[in-house]
Design a protein around this motif. Structure first.
Motif, PDB file in Angstrom:
ATOM      1  N   SER A 120       0.830  -1.210   0.000  1.00  0.00           N
ATOM      2  CA  SER A 120       0.000   0.000   0.000  1.00  0.00           C
ATOM      3  C   SER A 120       0.860   1.254   0.000  1.00  0.00           C
ATOM      4  CB  SER A 120      -0.938   0.001   1.219  1.00  0.00           C
ATOM      5  OG  SER A 120      -0.223   0.230   2.422  1.00  0.00           O
ATOM      6  N   ARG A 121       1.988   1.210   0.719  1.00  0.00           N
ATOM      7  CA  ARG A 121       2.876   2.370   0.751  1.00  0.00           C
ATOM      8  C   ARG A 121       3.534   2.587  -0.611  1.00  0.00           C
ATOM      9  NH1 ARG A 121       0.954   5.375   2.910  1.00  0.00           N
ATOM     10  NH2 ARG A 121       2.840   6.646   2.909  1.00  0.00           N
ATOM     11  N   VAL A 122       3.917   1.485  -1.274  1.00  0.00           N
ATOM     12  CA  VAL A 122       4.507   1.610  -2.620  1.00  0.00           C
ATOM     13  C   VAL A 122       3.485   2.200  -3.583  1.00  0.00           C
ATOM     14  CG1 VAL A 122       5.472   0.347  -4.583  1.00  0.00           C
ATOM     15  CG2 VAL A 122       6.124  -0.295  -2.252  1.00  0.00           C
ATOM     16  N   PHE A 123       2.261   1.652  -3.572  1.00  0.00           N
ATOM     17  CA  PHE A 123       1.222   2.146  -4.479  1.00  0.00           C
ATOM     18  C   PHE A 123       0.882   3.606  -4.174  1.00  0.00           C
ATOM     19  CE2 PHE A 123      -0.259  -2.481  -4.763  1.00  0.00           C
ATOM     20  CZ  PHE A 123       0.414  -2.678  -5.959  1.00  0.00           C
ATOM     21  N   SER A 124       0.882   3.970  -2.898  1.00  0.00           N
ATOM     22  CA  SER A 124       0.607   5.350  -2.525  1.00  0.00           C
ATOM     23  C   SER A 124       1.677   6.286  -3.084  1.00  0.00           C
ATOM     24  CB  SER A 124       0.525   5.471  -1.004  1.00  0.00           C
ATOM     25  OG  SER A 124       0.301   6.811  -0.613  1.00  0.00           O
ATOM     26  N   ASN A 125       2.939   5.882  -2.972  1.00  0.00           N
ATOM     27  CA  ASN A 125       4.029   6.709  -3.512  1.00  0.00           C
ATOM     28  C   ASN A 125       3.925   6.845  -5.022  1.00  0.00           C
ATOM     29  OD1 ASN A 125       5.172   7.119  -0.984  1.00  0.00           O
ATOM     30  ND2 ASN A 125       6.516   5.342  -1.136  1.00  0.00           N
ATOM     31  N   VAL A 126       3.650   5.730  -5.689  1.00  0.00           N
ATOM     32  CA  VAL A 126       3.526   5.762  -7.153  1.00  0.00           C
ATOM     33  C   VAL A 126       2.343   6.637  -7.551  1.00  0.00           C
ATOM     34  CG1 VAL A 126       3.043   4.383  -9.214  1.00  0.00           C
ATOM     35  CG2 VAL A 126       4.642   3.536  -7.485  1.00  0.00           C
ATOM     36  N   GLY A 127       1.244   6.555  -6.799  1.00  0.00           N
ATOM     37  CA  GLY A 127       0.089   7.390  -7.099  1.00  0.00           C
ATOM     38  C   GLY A 127       0.386   8.870  -6.984  1.00  0.00           C
ATOM     39  N   LYS A 128       1.375   9.217  -6.154  1.00  0.00           N
ATOM     40  CA  LYS A 128       1.785  10.610  -6.001  1.00  0.00           C
ATOM     41  C   LYS A 128       2.874  11.008  -6.988  1.00  0.00           C
ATOM     42  CE  LYS A 128       0.753  10.436  -1.054  1.00  0.00           C
ATOM     43  NZ  LYS A 128       1.332  10.456   0.316  1.00  0.00           N
ATOM     44  N   GLY A 129       3.260  10.062  -7.854  1.00  0.00           N
ATOM     45  CA  GLY A 129       4.292  10.365  -8.850  1.00  0.00           C
ATOM     46  C   GLY A 129       5.704  10.090  -8.381  1.00  0.00           C
ATOM     47  N   ALA A 130       5.859   9.480  -7.188  1.00  0.00           N
ATOM     48  CA  ALA A 130       7.195   9.163  -6.664  1.00  0.00           C
ATOM     49  C   ALA A 130       7.518   7.717  -7.036  1.00  0.00           C
ATOM     50  CB  ALA A 130       7.231   9.358  -5.154  1.00  0.00           C
ATOM     51  N   PHE A 131       8.169   7.551  -8.182  1.00  0.00           N
ATOM     52  CA  PHE A 131       8.469   6.212  -8.687  1.00  0.00           C
ATOM     53  C   PHE A 131       9.805   5.698  -8.143  1.00  0.00           C
ATOM     54  CE2 PHE A 131       5.513   8.036 -11.687  1.00  0.00           C
ATOM     55  CZ  PHE A 131       4.678   6.983 -12.025  1.00  0.00           C
ATOM     56  N   PHE A 132      10.887   6.338  -8.528  1.00  0.00           N
ATOM     57  CA  PHE A 132      12.222   5.869  -8.168  1.00  0.00           C
ATOM     58  C   PHE A 132      12.703   6.598  -6.909  1.00  0.00           C
ATOM     59  CE2 PHE A 132      11.971   4.352 -12.465  1.00  0.00           C
ATOM     60  CZ  PHE A 132      12.666   3.151 -12.428  1.00  0.00           C
ATOM     61  N   ILE A 133      12.253   6.100  -5.760  1.00  0.00           N
ATOM     62  CA  ILE A 133      12.712   6.627  -4.475  1.00  0.00           C
ATOM     63  C   ILE A 133      13.159   5.440  -3.622  1.00  0.00           C
ATOM     64  CG2 ILE A 133      11.242   8.678  -4.536  1.00  0.00           C
ATOM     65  CD1 ILE A 133       9.305   7.247  -2.678  1.00  0.00           C
ATOM     66  N   GLU A 134      14.053   5.704  -2.689  1.00  0.00           N
ATOM     67  CA  GLU A 134      14.614   4.618  -1.886  1.00  0.00           C
ATOM     68  C   GLU A 134      13.558   3.945  -1.011  1.00  0.00           C
ATOM     69  OE1 GLU A 134      18.134   5.263   0.298  1.00  0.00           O
ATOM     70  OE2 GLU A 134      19.274   6.069  -1.399  1.00  0.00           O
ATOM     71  N   GLN A 135      12.545   4.687  -0.605  1.00  0.00           N
ATOM     72  CA  GLN A 135      11.497   4.074   0.218  1.00  0.00           C
ATOM     73  C   GLN A 135      10.797   2.951  -0.541  1.00  0.00           C
ATOM     74  OE1 GLN A 135       7.830   6.206   1.124  1.00  0.00           O
ATOM     75  NE2 GLN A 135       8.015   5.601   3.273  1.00  0.00           N
ATOM     76  N   ASN A 136      10.532   3.164  -1.825  1.00  0.00           N
ATOM     77  CA  ASN A 136       9.915   2.104  -2.619  1.00  0.00           C
ATOM     78  C   ASN A 136      10.815   0.885  -2.700  1.00  0.00           C
ATOM     79  OD1 ASN A 136       7.666   3.646  -3.090  1.00  0.00           O
ATOM     80  ND2 ASN A 136       8.224   4.241  -5.175  1.00  0.00           N
ATOM     81  N   ALA A 137      12.116   1.107  -2.899  1.00  0.00           N
ATOM     82  CA  ALA A 137      13.064  -0.005  -2.975  1.00  0.00           C
ATOM     83  C   ALA A 137      13.073  -0.788  -1.664  1.00  0.00           C
ATOM     84  CB  ALA A 137      14.463   0.518  -3.308  1.00  0.00           C
ATOM     85  N   ARG A 138      13.079  -0.078  -0.534  1.00  0.00           N
ATOM     86  CA  ARG A 138      13.098  -0.752   0.762  1.00  0.00           C
ATOM     87  C   ARG A 138      11.812  -1.539   1.000  1.00  0.00           C
ATOM     88  NH1 ARG A 138      15.108   4.243   2.619  1.00  0.00           N
ATOM     89  NH2 ARG A 138      13.063   4.702   3.533  1.00  0.00           N
ATOM     90  N   LEU A 139      10.664  -0.926   0.672  1.00  0.00           N
ATOM     91  CA  LEU A 139       9.387  -1.599   0.904  1.00  0.00           C
ATOM     92  C   LEU A 139       9.246  -2.851   0.051  1.00  0.00           C
ATOM     93  CD1 LEU A 139       7.076   1.546   1.074  1.00  0.00           C
ATOM     94  CD2 LEU A 139       7.621   0.018   2.968  1.00  0.00           C
ATOM     95  N   ILE A 140       9.693  -2.772  -1.184  1.00  0.00           N
ATOM     96  CA  ILE A 140       9.640  -3.940  -2.062  1.00  0.00           C
ATOM     97  C   ILE A 140      10.601  -5.013  -1.570  1.00  0.00           C
ATOM     98  CG2 ILE A 140      10.157  -4.744  -4.404  1.00  0.00           C
ATOM     99  CD1 ILE A 140       9.092  -2.085  -5.432  1.00  0.00           C
ATOM    100  N   LEU A 141      11.760  -4.599  -1.063  1.00  0.00           N
ATOM    101  CA  LEU A 141      12.704  -5.552  -0.475  1.00  0.00           C
ATOM    102  C   LEU A 141      12.083  -6.246   0.730  1.00  0.00           C
ATOM    103  CD1 LEU A 141      15.564  -6.775  -0.124  1.00  0.00           C
ATOM    104  CD2 LEU A 141      16.129  -4.753   1.249  1.00  0.00           C
ATOM    105  N   TYR A 142      11.433  -5.480   1.601  1.00  0.00           N
ATOM    106  CA  TYR A 142      10.794  -6.064   2.780  1.00  0.00           C
ATOM    107  C   TYR A 142       9.709  -7.059   2.377  1.00  0.00           C
ATOM    108  CZ  TYR A 142      12.998  -2.172   5.300  1.00  0.00           C
ATOM    109  OH  TYR A 142      13.896  -1.283   5.825  1.00  0.00           O
TER     110      TYR A 142
END
Length: 212
Positions: A120-142
């Motif tokens: 949900s956090r990844v999708f929320s970031n993408v919905g806001k236009g934040a694609f390539f950010i470290e938070q997305n990488a960490r969340l997907i890793l988790y």
């Protein structure tokens, strides 16, 4: 290639990601409701008593003055695993067995809820236009690591709960774990690779920006 452009449209992707973010929360609420039902004693399992075998028995039925197993109406929840319980000497399911069954259910539901929260956090970031950010990488890793945990450790946790319950409960509990290992393992590897791709892209972009 032109036919694929509709799938690479940023506005549509962001809209879809925003919808999926909301859907993840809906799924988490559903899982939470199922967990509450389990702790309320409305989790179904196969029960063997002195009078027969009941496929959809619940702990709530055991608390009735005259148990009528398999007759529960209303909302119930069930595990994907095959859970078998042998009733105690009074043909009832005691509290220790109920707690063990609830903890076994929680060991499946809680990691699933955590995984949907990561997504949900990844999708929320993408919905806001934040694609390539470290938070997305960490969340997907988790999320990828969580798949490995669900595949290998959750079954062991369930077997441990069964073993501990056998020592303190008057009932006997056995569990045939629904161990489809390949799906979560491949998902785990896939998300780990995706996390690295995003992480690599972020730092590659940083190098380009600093070079310019």
């Amino acid at each position: 290639m032109k036919k694929l452009q509709m799938f690479f449209n940023e506005s549509r992707t962001r809209a879809a990601a925003g919808f999926l973010s909301i859907l993840c929360y809906v799924v988490m609420i559903f899982f939470l409701m199922c967990l509450v039902l389990a702790f309320m004693g409305r989790q179904t399992f196969t029960l063997r008593t002195g009078t027969g075998v009941y496929e959809r028995a619940t702990y709530a039925e055991s608390r009735q003055e005259v148990p009528d197993y398999g007759s529960t109406t209303g909302l119930t929840t069930a595990s994907a695993d095959q859970i078998h319980v042998v009733a105690d000497d009074n043909d009832r399911v005691d509290l220790a067995a109920h707690i063990a069954l609830s903890l076994m259910y929680a060991s499946t539901v809680l990691p699933a809820m955590l995984g949907y929260w990561f997504l949900s956090r990844v999708f929320s970031n993408v919905g806001k236009g934040a694609f390539f950010i470290e938070q997305n990488a960490r969340l997907i890793l988790y999320y990828g690591l969580l798949q490995f945990f669900s595949a290998f450790l959750v079954p062991l946790i369930k077997f441990l709960i069964c073993a501990l319950a056998g020592g303190i409960s008057g009932c006997q509990i056995s569990c045939s774990v629904n161990a489809e290992l390949l799906n979560p393992i491949f998902q785990g590897f896939g998300f780990l690779v995706a996390a690295y791709i995003i992480y690599y892209g972020i730092h590659l972009q940083d190098e380009v920006d600093h070079t310019i």
